[in-house]
Design a protein around this motif. Sequence first.
Motif, PDB file in Angstrom:
ATOM      1  N   GLN A  41     -46.384  84.855 -16.198  1.00  0.00           N
ATOM      2  CA  GLN A  41     -46.276  86.390 -16.031  1.00  0.00           C
ATOM      3  C   GLN A  41     -47.014  87.007 -17.012  1.00  0.00           C
ATOM      4  OE1 GLN A  41     -45.574  87.835 -13.386  1.00  0.00           O
ATOM      5  NE2 GLN A  41     -43.756  86.825 -12.274  1.00  0.00           N
ATOM      6  N   THR A  42     -47.015  86.467 -18.407  1.00  0.00           N
ATOM      7  CA  THR A  42     -47.617  87.100 -19.377  1.00  0.00           C
ATOM      8  C   THR A  42     -49.138  86.892 -19.263  1.00  0.00           C
ATOM      9  OG1 THR A  42     -45.684  86.435 -20.886  1.00  0.00           O
ATOM     10  CG2 THR A  42     -47.894  86.759 -21.849  1.00  0.00           C
ATOM     11  N   ILE A  43     -49.437  85.578 -18.955  1.00  0.00           N
ATOM     12  CA  ILE A  43     -50.950  85.241 -18.768  1.00  0.00           C
ATOM     13  C   ILE A  43     -51.644  86.326 -17.565  1.00  0.00           C
ATOM     14  CG2 ILE A  43     -52.689  83.519 -17.844  1.00  0.00           C
ATOM     15  CD1 ILE A  43     -50.923  81.624 -19.495  1.00  0.00           C
ATOM     16  N   CYS A  44     -50.770  86.354 -16.542  1.00  0.00           N
ATOM     17  CA  CYS A  44     -51.501  87.410 -15.564  1.00  0.00           C
ATOM     18  C   CYS A  44     -51.523  88.883 -15.914  1.00  0.00           C
ATOM     19  CB  CYS A  44     -50.297  87.259 -14.297  1.00  0.00           C
ATOM     20  SG  CYS A  44     -50.517  86.026 -13.248  1.00  0.00           S
ATOM     21  N   GLU A  45     -50.706  89.369 -16.889  1.00  0.00           N
ATOM     22  CA  GLU A  45     -50.806  90.671 -17.348  1.00  0.00           C
ATOM     23  C   GLU A  45     -52.132  90.760 -18.405  1.00  0.00           C
ATOM     24  OE1 GLU A  45     -47.009  91.477 -19.252  1.00  0.00           O
ATOM     25  OE2 GLU A  45     -45.882  91.427 -17.076  1.00  0.00           O
ATOM     26  N   HIS A  46     -52.093  89.832 -19.132  1.00  0.00           N
ATOM     27  CA  HIS A  46     -53.407  89.748 -20.075  1.00  0.00           C
ATOM     28  C   HIS A  46     -54.686  89.690 -19.266  1.00  0.00           C
ATOM     29  CE1 HIS A  46     -50.985  87.851 -23.549  1.00  0.00           C
ATOM     30  NE2 HIS A  46     -50.258  89.188 -23.446  1.00  0.00           N
ATOM     31  N   LEU A  47     -54.551  88.997 -18.143  1.00  0.00           N
ATOM     32  CA  LEU A  47     -55.874  88.900 -17.513  1.00  0.00           C
ATOM     33  C   LEU A  47     -55.998  89.797 -16.335  1.00  0.00           C
ATOM     34  CD1 LEU A  47     -56.259  84.940 -17.300  1.00  0.00           C
ATOM     35  CD2 LEU A  47     -57.281  86.347 -18.695  1.00  0.00           C
ATOM     36  N   SER A  48     -54.935  90.463 -16.125  1.00  0.00           N
ATOM     37  CA  SER A  48     -55.205  91.659 -14.919  1.00  0.00           C
ATOM     38  C   SER A  48     -55.278  90.691 -13.780  1.00  0.00           C
ATOM     39  CB  SER A  48     -56.220  92.812 -15.102  1.00  0.00           C
ATOM     40  OG  SER A  48     -55.811  93.515 -16.424  1.00  0.00           O
ATOM     41  N   TRP A  49     -54.472  89.774 -13.361  1.00  0.00           N
ATOM     42  CA  TRP A  49     -54.884  88.737 -12.405  1.00  0.00           C
ATOM     43  C   TRP A  49     -53.730  89.419 -11.593  1.00  0.00           C
ATOM     44  CZ3 TRP A  49     -54.220  82.917 -12.621  1.00  0.00           C
ATOM     45  CH2 TRP A  49     -54.891  82.237 -11.465  1.00  0.00           C
ATOM     46  N   THR A  50     -53.996  90.014 -10.537  1.00  0.00           N
ATOM     47  CA  THR A  50     -53.009  90.631  -9.754  1.00  0.00           C
ATOM     48  C   THR A  50     -53.465  90.469  -8.130  1.00  0.00           C
ATOM     49  OG1 THR A  50     -53.836  92.853  -9.567  1.00  0.00           O
ATOM     50  CG2 THR A  50     -52.017  92.288 -11.217  1.00  0.00           C
ATOM     51  N   THR A  51     -52.618  90.790  -7.184  1.00  0.00           N
ATOM     52  CA  THR A  51     -52.695  90.703  -5.812  1.00  0.00           C
ATOM     53  C   THR A  51     -53.181  92.094  -5.319  1.00  0.00           C
ATOM     54  OG1 THR A  51     -50.439  91.525  -5.160  1.00  0.00           O
ATOM     55  CG2 THR A  51     -50.842  89.097  -5.555  1.00  0.00           C
ATOM     56  N   ALA A  52     -53.413  92.228  -4.229  1.00  0.00           N
ATOM     57  CA  ALA A  52     -53.710  93.682  -3.432  1.00  0.00           C
ATOM     58  C   ALA A  52     -52.834  94.555  -3.907  1.00  0.00           C
ATOM     59  CB  ALA A  52     -54.486  93.460  -2.033  1.00  0.00           C
ATOM     60  N   SER A  54     -50.999  94.883  -6.375  1.00  0.00           N
ATOM     61  CA  SER A  54     -50.800  94.792  -7.957  1.00  0.00           C
ATOM     62  C   SER A  54     -49.573  94.418  -8.433  1.00  0.00           C
ATOM     63  CB  SER A  54     -50.876  96.491  -8.234  1.00  0.00           C
ATOM     64  OG  SER A  54     -51.654  96.986  -7.842  1.00  0.00           O
ATOM     65  N   ARG A  55     -49.379  93.146  -7.748  1.00  0.00           N
ATOM     66  CA  ARG A  55     -48.493  92.295  -8.130  1.00  0.00           C
ATOM     67  C   ARG A  55     -49.207  91.140  -8.910  1.00  0.00           C
ATOM     68  NH1 ARG A  55     -45.325  92.244  -2.809  1.00  0.00           N
ATOM     69  NH2 ARG A  55     -43.946  94.215  -2.921  1.00  0.00           N
ATOM     70  N   ASN A  56     -48.533  90.606 -10.028  1.00  0.00           N
ATOM     71  CA  ASN A  56     -48.857  89.331 -10.710  1.00  0.00           C
ATOM     72  C   ASN A  56     -49.315  88.319  -9.905  1.00  0.00           C
ATOM     73  OD1 ASN A  56     -49.384  90.753 -13.104  1.00  0.00           O
ATOM     74  ND2 ASN A  56     -47.262  90.068 -13.893  1.00  0.00           N
ATOM     75  N   LYS A  57     -50.354  87.374  -9.809  1.00  0.00           N
ATOM     76  CA  LYS A  57     -50.598  86.333  -9.218  1.00  0.00           C
ATOM     77  C   LYS A  57     -49.994  85.086  -9.663  1.00  0.00           C
ATOM     78  CE  LYS A  57     -54.460  86.894  -6.203  1.00  0.00           C
ATOM     79  NZ  LYS A  57     -55.491  86.167  -5.706  1.00  0.00           N
ATOM     80  N   HIS A  58     -48.483  85.114  -9.926  1.00  0.00           N
ATOM     81  CA  HIS A  58     -47.672  84.189 -10.534  1.00  0.00           C
ATOM     82  C   HIS A  58     -47.965  82.850 -10.047  1.00  0.00           C
ATOM     83  CE1 HIS A  58     -43.672  81.993 -10.672  1.00  0.00           C
ATOM     84  NE2 HIS A  58     -43.909  82.414 -12.137  1.00  0.00           N
ATOM     85  N   ASN A  59     -47.954  82.527  -8.737  1.00  0.00           N
ATOM     86  CA  ASN A  59     -48.173  80.996  -8.283  1.00  0.00           C
ATOM     87  C   ASN A  59     -49.371  80.641  -8.561  1.00  0.00           C
ATOM     88  OD1 ASN A  59     -45.310  81.062  -7.529  1.00  0.00           O
ATOM     89  ND2 ASN A  59     -45.986  81.647  -5.349  1.00  0.00           N
ATOM     90  N   ALA A  60     -50.376  81.394  -8.050  1.00  0.00           N
ATOM     91  CA  ALA A  60     -51.710  80.958  -8.553  1.00  0.00           C
ATOM     92  C   ALA A  60     -51.769  80.420 -10.203  1.00  0.00           C
ATOM     93  CB  ALA A  60     -52.742  82.039  -8.190  1.00  0.00           C
ATOM     94  N   CYS A  61     -51.235  81.582 -10.845  1.00  0.00           N
ATOM     95  CA  CYS A  61     -51.184  81.218 -12.418  1.00  0.00           C
ATOM     96  C   CYS A  61     -50.665  80.002 -12.580  1.00  0.00           C
ATOM     97  CB  CYS A  61     -50.693  82.377 -12.932  1.00  0.00           C
ATOM     98  SG  CYS A  61     -51.086  82.374 -14.916  1.00  0.00           S
ATOM     99  N   LEU A  62     -49.483  79.651 -12.288  1.00  0.00           N
ATOM    100  CA  LEU A  62     -48.810  78.333 -12.532  1.00  0.00           C
ATOM    101  C   LEU A  62     -49.524  77.289 -11.858  1.00  0.00           C
ATOM    102  CD1 LEU A  62     -45.119  79.257 -11.295  1.00  0.00           C
ATOM    103  CD2 LEU A  62     -46.011  78.711 -13.703  1.00  0.00           C
ATOM    104  N   ASP A  63     -50.138  77.487 -10.849  1.00  0.00           N
ATOM    105  CA  ASP A  63     -51.105  76.299 -10.550  1.00  0.00           C
ATOM    106  C   ASP A  63     -52.129  75.931 -11.468  1.00  0.00           C
ATOM    107  OD1 ASP A  63     -51.920  74.212  -8.283  1.00  0.00           O
ATOM    108  OD2 ASP A  63     -53.728  75.828  -8.195  1.00  0.00           O
ATOM    109  N   ALA A  64     -52.616  77.104 -11.860  1.00  0.00           N
ATOM    110  CA  ALA A  64     -53.693  76.918 -12.713  1.00  0.00           C
ATOM    111  C   ALA A  64     -53.804  76.489 -13.890  1.00  0.00           C
ATOM    112  CB  ALA A  64     -54.626  78.392 -12.897  1.00  0.00           C
ATOM    113  N   LEU A  65     -52.227  76.814 -14.317  1.00  0.00           N
ATOM    114  CA  LEU A  65     -51.739  75.951 -15.610  1.00  0.00           C
ATOM    115  C   LEU A  65     -51.674  74.712 -15.664  1.00  0.00           C
ATOM    116  CD1 LEU A  65     -49.649  78.840 -17.108  1.00  0.00           C
ATOM    117  CD2 LEU A  65     -51.386  78.358 -17.929  1.00  0.00           C
TER     118      LEU A  65
END
Length: 196
Positions: A41-52, A54-65
């Motif tokens: 969630q923190t990384i998504c907020e820092h990168l403004s990585w959101t869905t259409a 405006s929700r954080n792309k949490h699952n995609a970020c976990l996969d990337a991590l």
Amino acid sequence: MTKTVTSTLTLSGRKFSKKELIGIQQTIKTFPNLSLTELAQTICEHLSWTTAQSRNKHNACLDALEKLEKLGLVELPSKRPQKKRESKKVVWTEQSQAKPDIDSSLAELGSITLKVVTDKAEVTLWNEYVDRHHYLSYKHPIGAALKYFIMSDHPQPQVLGCLLFSASVWHLADRDQWIEWDKKDREKRLNLVINR
């Protein structure tokens, strides 16, 4: 000891610059006591990585991590045990009861529009309509999704139907083979594909 970032990477359908990857490394080092979920969630907020929506792309970020950890670029905290997630039963109300058939021309219904379903009450009603009237009932969509009401404004505003557009599943061998995508093609173009 984590490796040094030397180039850009594409992970989970997103291209990360060297600066962003270094930022992810620094975030993980700065907040060693965060859970994986909090970290994503923190990384998504820092990168403004959101869905259409405006929700954080949490699952995609976990996969990337996880991929970054396999590459030796980050060291993630150990996973904490999770509670089993129970899906809420959809309750049918008067709002979703079947209405009389519409016996008029399309022109007589006035303007037909798509209304994006965003607030909690609308989402609940959309789920209720689908659960009650769709032959498969309501199932929570996997991944990012946009829900719509099909609306008419005459003789009064009314819901004519429901639509759902969802993101494509990440790995689908038959689709990728048919399109002739390799892994790199899929990562670059999957965000352009939707399910309906």
